[in-house]
Design a protein around this motif. Structure first.
Motif, PDB file in Angstrom:
ATOM      1  N   LEU A  60       9.731  -2.830  11.339  1.00  0.00           N
ATOM      2  CA  LEU A  60       8.715  -2.798  10.282  1.00  0.00           C
ATOM      3  C   LEU A  60       9.294  -2.272   8.963  1.00  0.00           C
ATOM      4  N   ILE A  61      10.552  -2.491   8.728  1.00  0.00           N
ATOM      5  CA  ILE A  61      11.197  -1.982   7.517  1.00  0.00           C
ATOM      6  C   ILE A  61      10.513  -2.561   6.284  1.00  0.00           C
ATOM      7  N   GLY A  62      10.142  -1.671   5.376  1.00  0.00           N
ATOM      8  CA  GLY A  62       9.533  -2.083   4.125  1.00  0.00           C
ATOM      9  C   GLY A  62       8.038  -2.318   4.188  1.00  0.00           C
ATOM     10  N   ARG A  63       7.434  -2.207   5.362  1.00  0.00           N
ATOM     11  CA  ARG A  63       5.989  -2.417   5.469  1.00  0.00           C
ATOM     12  C   ARG A  63       5.240  -1.136   5.071  1.00  0.00           C
ATOM     13  N   ARG A  64       3.972  -1.338   4.695  1.00  0.00           N
ATOM     14  CA  ARG A  64       3.127  -0.227   4.252  1.00  0.00           C
ATOM     15  C   ARG A  64       1.813  -0.315   5.022  1.00  0.00           C
ATOM     16  N   ALA A  65       1.492   0.751   5.767  1.00  0.00           N
ATOM     17  CA  ALA A  65       0.358   0.710   6.697  1.00  0.00           C
ATOM     18  C   ALA A  65      -0.676   1.766   6.353  1.00  0.00           C
ATOM     19  N   LEU A  66      -1.949   1.354   6.384  1.00  0.00           N
ATOM     20  CA  LEU A  66      -3.081   2.273   6.281  1.00  0.00           C
ATOM     21  C   LEU A  66      -3.738   2.358   7.648  1.00  0.00           C
ATOM     22  N   LEU A 131     -10.702   5.032  -0.583  1.00  0.00           N
ATOM     23  CA  LEU A 131      -9.565   5.206   0.319  1.00  0.00           C
ATOM     24  C   LEU A 131      -8.574   4.067   0.177  1.00  0.00           C
ATOM     25  N   VAL A 132      -9.055   2.840   0.194  1.00  0.00           N
ATOM     26  CA  VAL A 132      -8.151   1.697   0.101  1.00  0.00           C
ATOM     27  C   VAL A 132      -7.416   1.707  -1.233  1.00  0.00           C
ATOM     28  N   ARG A 133      -8.134   2.005  -2.303  1.00  0.00           N
ATOM     29  CA  ARG A 133      -7.499   2.054  -3.615  1.00  0.00           C
ATOM     30  C   ARG A 133      -6.432   3.144  -3.662  1.00  0.00           C
ATOM     31  N   ALA A 134      -6.746   4.325  -3.130  1.00  0.00           N
ATOM     32  CA  ALA A 134      -5.792   5.431  -3.168  1.00  0.00           C
ATOM     33  C   ALA A 134      -4.568   5.149  -2.296  1.00  0.00           C
ATOM     34  N   GLU A 137      -2.291   2.711  -4.060  1.00  0.00           N
ATOM     35  CA  GLU A 137      -1.526   3.356  -5.130  1.00  0.00           C
ATOM     36  C   GLU A 137      -0.410   4.228  -4.567  1.00  0.00           C
ATOM     37  N   ALA A 138      -0.701   4.946  -3.471  1.00  0.00           N
ATOM     38  CA  ALA A 138       0.297   5.860  -2.899  1.00  0.00           C
ATOM     39  C   ALA A 138       1.481   5.120  -2.297  1.00  0.00           C
ATOM     40  N   LEU A 139       1.206   3.974  -1.678  1.00  0.00           N
ATOM     41  CA  LEU A 139       2.257   3.243  -0.971  1.00  0.00           C
ATOM     42  C   LEU A 139       2.839   2.095  -1.787  1.00  0.00           C
ATOM     43  N   ALA A 181     -11.487  -4.083   5.381  1.00  0.00           N
ATOM     44  CA  ALA A 181     -10.878  -5.414   5.272  1.00  0.00           C
ATOM     45  C   ALA A 181     -11.253  -6.066   3.944  1.00  0.00           C
ATOM     46  N   ARG A 182     -12.512  -5.954   3.557  1.00  0.00           N
ATOM     47  CA  ARG A 182     -12.956  -6.537   2.287  1.00  0.00           C
ATOM     48  C   ARG A 182     -12.107  -6.049   1.126  1.00  0.00           C
ATOM     49  N   GLU A 183     -11.834  -4.743   1.113  1.00  0.00           N
ATOM     50  CA  GLU A 183     -11.079  -4.164   0.010  1.00  0.00           C
ATOM     51  C   GLU A 183      -9.580  -4.426   0.137  1.00  0.00           C
ATOM     52  N   ALA A 184      -9.048  -4.380   1.349  1.00  0.00           N
ATOM     53  CA  ALA A 184      -7.599  -4.479   1.522  1.00  0.00           C
ATOM     54  C   ALA A 184      -7.072  -5.886   1.307  1.00  0.00           C
ATOM     55  N   VAL A 185      -7.811  -6.909   1.762  1.00  0.00           N
ATOM     56  CA  VAL A 185      -7.252  -8.265   1.719  1.00  0.00           C
ATOM     57  C   VAL A 185      -7.160  -8.803   0.304  1.00  0.00           C
ATOM     58  N   ARG A 186      -7.844  -8.184  -0.643  1.00  0.00           N
ATOM     59  CA  ARG A 186      -7.792  -8.666  -2.024  1.00  0.00           C
ATOM     60  C   ARG A 186      -6.371  -8.670  -2.567  1.00  0.00           C
ATOM     61  N   ASP A 187      -5.552  -7.720  -2.110  1.00  0.00           N
ATOM     62  CA  ASP A 187      -4.178  -7.634  -2.582  1.00  0.00           C
ATOM     63  C   ASP A 187      -3.165  -7.666  -1.444  1.00  0.00           C
ATOM     64  N   MET A 188      -3.607  -7.988  -0.236  1.00  0.00           N
ATOM     65  CA  MET A 188      -2.678  -8.015   0.889  1.00  0.00           C
ATOM     66  C   MET A 188      -1.806  -9.264   0.806  1.00  0.00           C
ATOM     67  N   PRO A 189      -0.499  -9.113   0.921  1.00  0.00           N
ATOM     68  CA  PRO A 189       0.385 -10.273   0.770  1.00  0.00           C
ATOM     69  C   PRO A 189       0.383 -11.172   1.999  1.00  0.00           C
TER      70      PRO A 189
END
Length: 306
Positions: A60-66, A131-134, A137-139, A181-189
């Motif tokens: 999972l190198i380079g991945r960012r998980a919430l 939470l999703v926004r923060a 930004e953090a990751l 999911a609603r908030e995360a998928v807006r910018d999920m690659p």
């Protein structure tokens, strides 16, 4: 999926560990915690999150998980494994769980990974959106979303159910995964992944957990429907269905003492599972080893049929 063994483990039989005895699990001392969230330090014995056993292989190198509920139990086991596989981690926790969250921080940062932790009331839409926004930004983004936090209480019968409690279960276990999911998928690659924590309760419900079991069954539909919607965007959606796993949720559920003492003994393998034994399922579903898997539910139940 069992935790990875270290190179110093030399006592393994030619066929591998006996799954009935590979980790110590029960019978447990009688114990109860008065309320949720349950706390790790108050458990006897302490759960195994893979602290000494999980060996990363760079999947999972380079991945960012919430990860919601990432402070303890299954969530901590996921955080440890993901960090050792190369991912940066953000978790959500309840304020009462600050000590557990700090221990997860210590374990993740020991692997040289970025870590962020946010105290959140997941029954609040506003706090969940924040939470999703923060976390983003953090990751620097979110590639993996794991709606893992859950609330359950032992019920004494249908006549004892209170709407306030039902709503807490539903908002924590069902509404928050939808908002996340609603908030995360807006910018999920493309290549992103959502991995839901459902439960054996989805297919083999206990009467005393009727409202909790309802939410876990609904999360199977959530997984299957969302997988179809997001496939055209290159985002996979899957679920893990744990069986009886020794986490702080168990002594804090209000089970009878005998149920806690013999927790998990009704599985074909005859024991409860440890959080570390779930981590491999979440690593697999987030990794490129599962690029053709979406809309699936992976049971990790000690043999109880899902």
């Amino acid at each position: 999926m069992a935790p990875q063994r270290t190179d110093t483990d030399t006592d393994t039989a030619p066929g591998g560990d006996d799954p009935r005895e590979s980790v110590p699990s029960g019978p447990f001392p009688a114990q109860e915690q008065p309320r949720q969230p349950g706390l790790t330090d108050d458990m006897t014995p302490a759960p195994d999150h893979g602290e000494r056993t999980w060996v990363g292989r760079g999947r999972l190198i380079g991945r960012r998980a919430l990860i919601t509920g990432g402070d303890s139990g299954i969530g901590r086991a996921i955080a440890i494994a993901y960090a050792r596989e190369g991912a940066d981690i953000a978790i959500a926790y309840q304020p009462e769980e600050i000590d557990d969250a700090n221990e997860t921080r210590r374990l993740v940062e020991a692997e040289g990974r970025v870590f962020a932790a946010f105290p959140v009331d997941l029954t609040s839409e506003e706090e969940t959106v924040d939470l999703v926004r923060a976390a983003r930004e953090a990751l620097g983004g979110i590639d993996i979303l794991i709606p893992n936090a859950a609330y359950q209480r032992q019920r004494d019968g249908i006549e004892s159910l209170e709407v306030e409690e039902i709503e807490r279960v539903f908002r924590t276990n069902l509404v928050s995964p939808l908002v996340l999911a609603r908030e995360a998928v807006r910018d999920m690659p493309e290549g992103g992944s959502i991995i839901v924590s459902t439960s054996i309760q989805a297919s083999d419900p206990s009467p005393g957990l009727i409202d909790y079991a309802m939410t876990k069954a609904a999360l199977v539909a959530y997984t299957q429907a969302l997988a179809q919607e997001l496939a055209e965007r290159g985002i996979r959606v899957n679920a893990v269905a744990p069986g009886p796993i020794w986490t702080p949720l168990i002594p804090a559920t209000g089970f009878p003492a005998d149920k806690v003492s013999h927790f998990g003994e009704d599985t074909p393998l005859g024991r409860a599972g440890q959080p570390a034994e779930l981590a491999g399922a979440y690593v697999y579903l987030a990794s490129d080893e599962s690029t053709y898997v979406t809309g699936a539910v992976l049971p990790v139940t000690g043999g109880r049929p899902f």
